[in-house]
Design a protein around this motif. Structure first.
Motif, PDB file in Angstrom:
ATOM      1  N   MET A  89      -2.593  -5.079  23.907  1.00 22.55           N
ATOM      2  CA  MET A  89      -3.194  -4.252  24.945  1.00 22.55           C
ATOM      3  C   MET A  89      -4.085  -3.164  24.344  1.00 22.55           C
ATOM      4  SD  MET A  89      -2.156  -5.658  27.741  1.00 22.55           S
ATOM      5  CE  MET A  89      -1.920  -7.281  26.989  1.00 22.55           C
ATOM      6  N   TRP A  90      -3.555  -2.425  23.354  1.00 26.82           N
ATOM      7  CA  TRP A  90      -4.359  -1.309  22.847  1.00 26.82           C
ATOM      8  C   TRP A  90      -5.474  -1.770  21.902  1.00 26.82           C
ATOM      9  CZ3 TRP A  90      -4.362  -0.585  17.640  1.00 26.82           C
ATOM     10  CH2 TRP A  90      -3.189  -0.790  16.900  1.00 26.82           C
ATOM     11  N   ALA A  91      -5.307  -2.926  21.258  1.00 28.24           N
ATOM     12  CA  ALA A  91      -6.402  -3.438  20.427  1.00 28.24           C
ATOM     13  C   ALA A  91      -7.596  -3.838  21.295  1.00 28.24           C
ATOM     14  CB  ALA A  91      -5.925  -4.626  19.593  1.00 28.24           C
ATOM     15  N   HIS A  92      -7.303  -4.378  22.473  1.00 29.23           N
ATOM     16  CA  HIS A  92      -8.367  -4.695  23.435  1.00 29.23           C
ATOM     17  C   HIS A  92      -9.017  -3.413  23.958  1.00 29.23           C
ATOM     18  CE1 HIS A  92     -10.405  -6.250  26.988  1.00 29.23           C
ATOM     19  NE2 HIS A  92      -9.605  -5.551  27.781  1.00 29.23           N
ATOM     20  N   ALA A  93      -8.181  -2.491  24.448  1.00 30.70           N
ATOM     21  CA  ALA A  93      -8.694  -1.317  25.158  1.00 30.70           C
ATOM     22  C   ALA A  93      -9.271  -0.243  24.244  1.00 30.70           C
ATOM     23  CB  ALA A  93      -7.575  -0.715  26.015  1.00 30.70           C
ATOM     24  N   TYR A  94      -8.751  -0.125  23.015  1.00 30.03           N
ATOM     25  CA  TYR A  94      -9.166   1.001  22.171  1.00 30.03           C
ATOM     26  C   TYR A  94      -9.802   0.612  20.844  1.00 30.03           C
ATOM     27  CZ  TYR A  94      -6.826   3.739  25.651  1.00 30.03           C
ATOM     28  OH  TYR A  94      -6.484   4.304  26.848  1.00 30.03           O
ATOM     29  N   LEU A  95      -9.816  -0.667  20.509  1.00 30.56           N
ATOM     30  CA  LEU A  95     -10.557  -1.106  19.329  1.00 30.56           C
ATOM     31  C   LEU A  95     -11.823  -1.838  19.767  1.00 30.56           C
ATOM     32  CD1 LEU A  95      -7.748  -2.279  16.864  1.00 30.56           C
ATOM     33  CD2 LEU A  95      -8.642   0.013  17.279  1.00 30.56           C
ATOM     34  N   GLY A 119      -9.982  -6.624  33.254  1.00 36.13           N
ATOM     35  CA  GLY A 119      -9.009  -7.583  32.742  1.00 36.13           C
ATOM     36  C   GLY A 119      -9.475  -9.020  32.821  1.00 36.13           C
ATOM     37  N   GLU A 120     -10.770  -9.216  33.092  1.00 34.98           N
ATOM     38  CA  GLU A 120     -11.329 -10.567  33.183  1.00 34.98           C
ATOM     39  C   GLU A 120     -11.711 -11.113  31.808  1.00 34.98           C
ATOM     40  OE1 GLU A 120     -11.457 -12.380  35.765  1.00 34.98           O
ATOM     41  OE2 GLU A 120     -11.276 -11.035  37.481  1.00 34.98           O
ATOM     42  N   LYS A 121     -12.087 -10.208  30.891  1.00 34.07           N
ATOM     43  CA  LYS A 121     -12.424 -10.613  29.534  1.00 34.07           C
ATOM     44  C   LYS A 121     -11.551  -9.840  28.545  1.00 34.07           C
ATOM     45  CE  LYS A 121     -17.191 -12.242  29.904  1.00 34.07           C
ATOM     46  NZ  LYS A 121     -18.569 -12.139  29.371  1.00 34.07           N
ATOM     47  N   ILE A 122     -11.139 -10.542  27.488  1.00 38.86           N
ATOM     48  CA  ILE A 122     -10.333  -9.942  26.428  1.00 38.86           C
ATOM     49  C   ILE A 122     -11.185  -9.870  25.171  1.00 38.86           C
ATOM     50  CG2 ILE A 122      -8.235 -10.149  25.037  1.00 38.86           C
ATOM     51  CD1 ILE A 122      -7.118 -11.962  27.298  1.00 38.86           C
ATOM     52  N   TYR A 164      -7.050 -15.810  21.338  1.00 41.70           N
ATOM     53  CA  TYR A 164      -7.233 -16.009  22.778  1.00 41.70           C
ATOM     54  C   TYR A 164      -8.271 -15.091  23.418  1.00 41.70           C
ATOM     55  CZ  TYR A 164      -2.914 -18.604  22.079  1.00 41.70           C
ATOM     56  OH  TYR A 164      -1.974 -19.491  21.618  1.00 41.70           O
ATOM     57  N   SER A 165      -8.918 -14.250  22.639  1.00 38.15           N
ATOM     58  CA  SER A 165      -9.917 -13.349  23.212  1.00 38.15           C
ATOM     59  C   SER A 165     -11.155 -14.119  23.672  1.00 38.15           C
ATOM     60  CB  SER A 165     -10.320 -12.279  22.196  1.00 38.15           C
ATOM     61  OG  SER A 165     -10.814 -12.877  21.024  1.00 38.15           O
ATOM     62  N   ASP A 166     -11.929 -13.484  24.554  1.00 37.48           N
ATOM     63  CA  ASP A 166     -13.144 -14.095  25.096  1.00 37.48           C
ATOM     64  C   ASP A 166     -14.396 -13.698  24.323  1.00 37.48           C
ATOM     65  OD1 ASP A 166     -11.927 -15.312  27.561  1.00 37.48           O
ATOM     66  OD2 ASP A 166     -11.395 -13.212  27.881  1.00 37.48           O
ATOM     67  N   TYR A 167     -14.331 -12.568  23.650  1.00 30.98           N
ATOM     68  CA  TYR A 167     -15.458 -12.138  22.830  1.00 30.98           C
ATOM     69  C   TYR A 167     -14.933 -11.427  21.589  1.00 30.98           C
ATOM     70  CZ  TYR A 167     -14.804  -7.426  24.800  1.00 30.98           C
ATOM     71  OH  TYR A 167     -14.278  -6.205  25.176  1.00 30.98           O
ATOM     72  N   LEU A 168     -15.797 -11.361  20.583  1.00 29.66           N
ATOM     73  CA  LEU A 168     -15.434 -10.759  19.304  1.00 29.66           C
ATOM     74  C   LEU A 168     -16.455  -9.687  18.942  1.00 29.66           C
ATOM     75  CD1 LEU A 168     -15.308 -14.143  19.142  1.00 29.66           C
ATOM     76  CD2 LEU A 168     -14.050 -13.620  17.078  1.00 29.66           C
ATOM     77  N   VAL A 169     -15.985  -8.539  18.549  1.00 28.28           N
ATOM     78  CA  VAL A 169     -16.836  -7.500  17.987  1.00 28.28           C
ATOM     79  C   VAL A 169     -16.726  -7.657  16.469  1.00 28.28           C
ATOM     80  CG1 VAL A 169     -17.238  -5.029  17.751  1.00 28.28           C
ATOM     81  CG2 VAL A 169     -16.480  -5.982  19.953  1.00 28.28           C
TER      82      VAL A 169
END
Length: 389
Positions: A89-95, A119-122, A164-169
């Motif tokens: 959760m926090w890696a998605h929201a804060y990283l 919450g549609e994309k991770i 399982y993420s939808d995009y990568l930074v």
């Protein structure tokens, strides 16, 4: 309630989030820990409740709230006893989302940030490389400009949400001759040809998908460059302060949860005609642990306040992670001991907590690296400055 940092509105949010986690998350945790897969529905529920938009700008669907809502978000996630779920959760929201929010242009924010808040994309953040570890400047992945595209090659490892993420930074070298001044940040869709992911088998954080990623001639449109070319390293360093503080806050929260659980056990466990919370040796151990937790917590709150006020707290955030993660490991070790043989059993929460906590001094910059960063600032008077805007 600590009224120096938290208002009544903060505490109402805490209670609401606690209720949400108890109802929507806790019943599924054991399953997710066993399968290593967090089902997609929970991301959508987090989005519907606004939890991914706590600190995000309102024009993209966020709420723009102060940092102590984030502190509450982090603390309560640590108290459901799944470091892996919390990390996802926090890696998605804060990283990942921090880079999208801070470096992405309007088009990128509309395409990626808004659905991330919903919450549609991770998202996942891809910096660490095999054999590179904390040496970000030694990155080997490259993104070579070719017309209106960049061609990405290389690999990343230990990436939370990497499967399982939808995009990568993704961070990569756009100019290998310039060292860390030749690094840039890109946003890449998961289904782009040339990306492959392998799930890693970990000691703890079992619920989260942690991956090794490979990039083989991945074509990235030049509009997917985030921020300015060559400024990737300074962007990463700037956001590391937040990541390290997050891990410090996580540490004091899980230590507090472990001690609360141990004290509850001690109040019920009888030996030699008395509950064991009456034994002086154990009482004094609890007193030591409670003192350490409180000292770390107060420091972390102070650093959070300064970060929220716009200060560049790289030294203090590094200290937070260094000291708090070590403290949490020690406290959880001692709490497990207070449960005796039951602490070693998987039916009790300390075994999982013990494994999950061990990542604290490793992830997001090892304790050894943090000590050197702090030593440079304290001894050598080195000054780290925020990226120029």
């Amino acid at each position: 309630m600590n009224t120096m940092y938290f208002t009544e509105e903060h505490e109402l949010f805490r209670k609401s989030f606690q209720d949400f986690l108890k109802k929507e998350v806790v019943p599924h945790i054991d399953k997710w820990e066993e399968t290593g897969t967090i089902e997609r529905f929970i991301w959508k529920k987090f989005g519907e409740m606004g939890y991914f938009g706590i600190n995000q700008p309102e024009e993209y669907g966020g709420m723009g709230l102060d940092i102590f809502y984030t502190v509450i978000f982090l603390e309560e996630l640590q108290k459901i006893n799944s470091g892996g779920f919390a990390a996802a959760m926090w890696a998605h929201a804060y990283l990942a989302m921090t880079h999208v929010s801070k470096e992405g242009d309007d088009a990128i924010k509309k395409k990626y940030l808004t659905p991330s808040i919903d919450g549609e994309k991770i998202g996942c953040l891809c910096i660490t490389e095999p054999f590179g570890g904390s040496d970000v400047a030694g990155m080997r992945s490259t993104a070579v400009k070719n017309g209106d595209k960049y061609i990405l090659n290389g690999s990343k490892t230990f990436i939370t949400n990497g499967v399982y993420s939808d995009y990568l930074v993704v961070a990569a070298k756009t100019d290998q001759e310039k060292g860390n001044k030749g690094m840039s940040i890109f946003i890449v869709d998961r289904d782009t040809p040339g990306i492959s992911a392998s799930k890693l088998d970990k000691l703890g954080w079992r619920a989260s998908d942690t991956a090794e990623l490979a990039f083989d001639d991945v074509e990235i449109p030049d509009e997917n460059l985030m921020g300015e070319e060559g400024k990737g390293f300074s962007y990463i360093m700037q956001h590391f302060a937040l990541e390290r503080l997050i891990m410090g806050i996580n540490s004091h929260a899980r230590a507090e949860y472990a001690l609360d659980y141990a004290m509850g056990y001690m109040a019920e466990r009888e030996a030699f005609g008395s509950t064991i919370d009456k034994f002086q040796a154990l009482r004094h151990s609890v007193a030591d642990m409670a003192s350490e937790i409180e000292i770390n917590k107060e420091f972390n709150y102070s650093v959070a306040k300064r970060l929220d006020q716009g200060e560049y707290v790289v030294k203090e955030a590094s200290m937070s992670k260094l000291v708090s993660t070590k403290m949490a490991d020690r406290v959880i070790y001692d709490c497990l001991q207070l449960l005796g043989g039951y602490g070693y059993m998987e039916d009790y929460p300390l075994a999982r907590m013990f494994r999950d906590s061990r990542l604290g001094p490793i992830g997001g910059g090892t304790s050894e690296i943090l000590r050197e960063i702090i030593a440079k600032m304290v001894i050598d008077k080195k000054e780290y400055k925020p990226a120029a805007r």
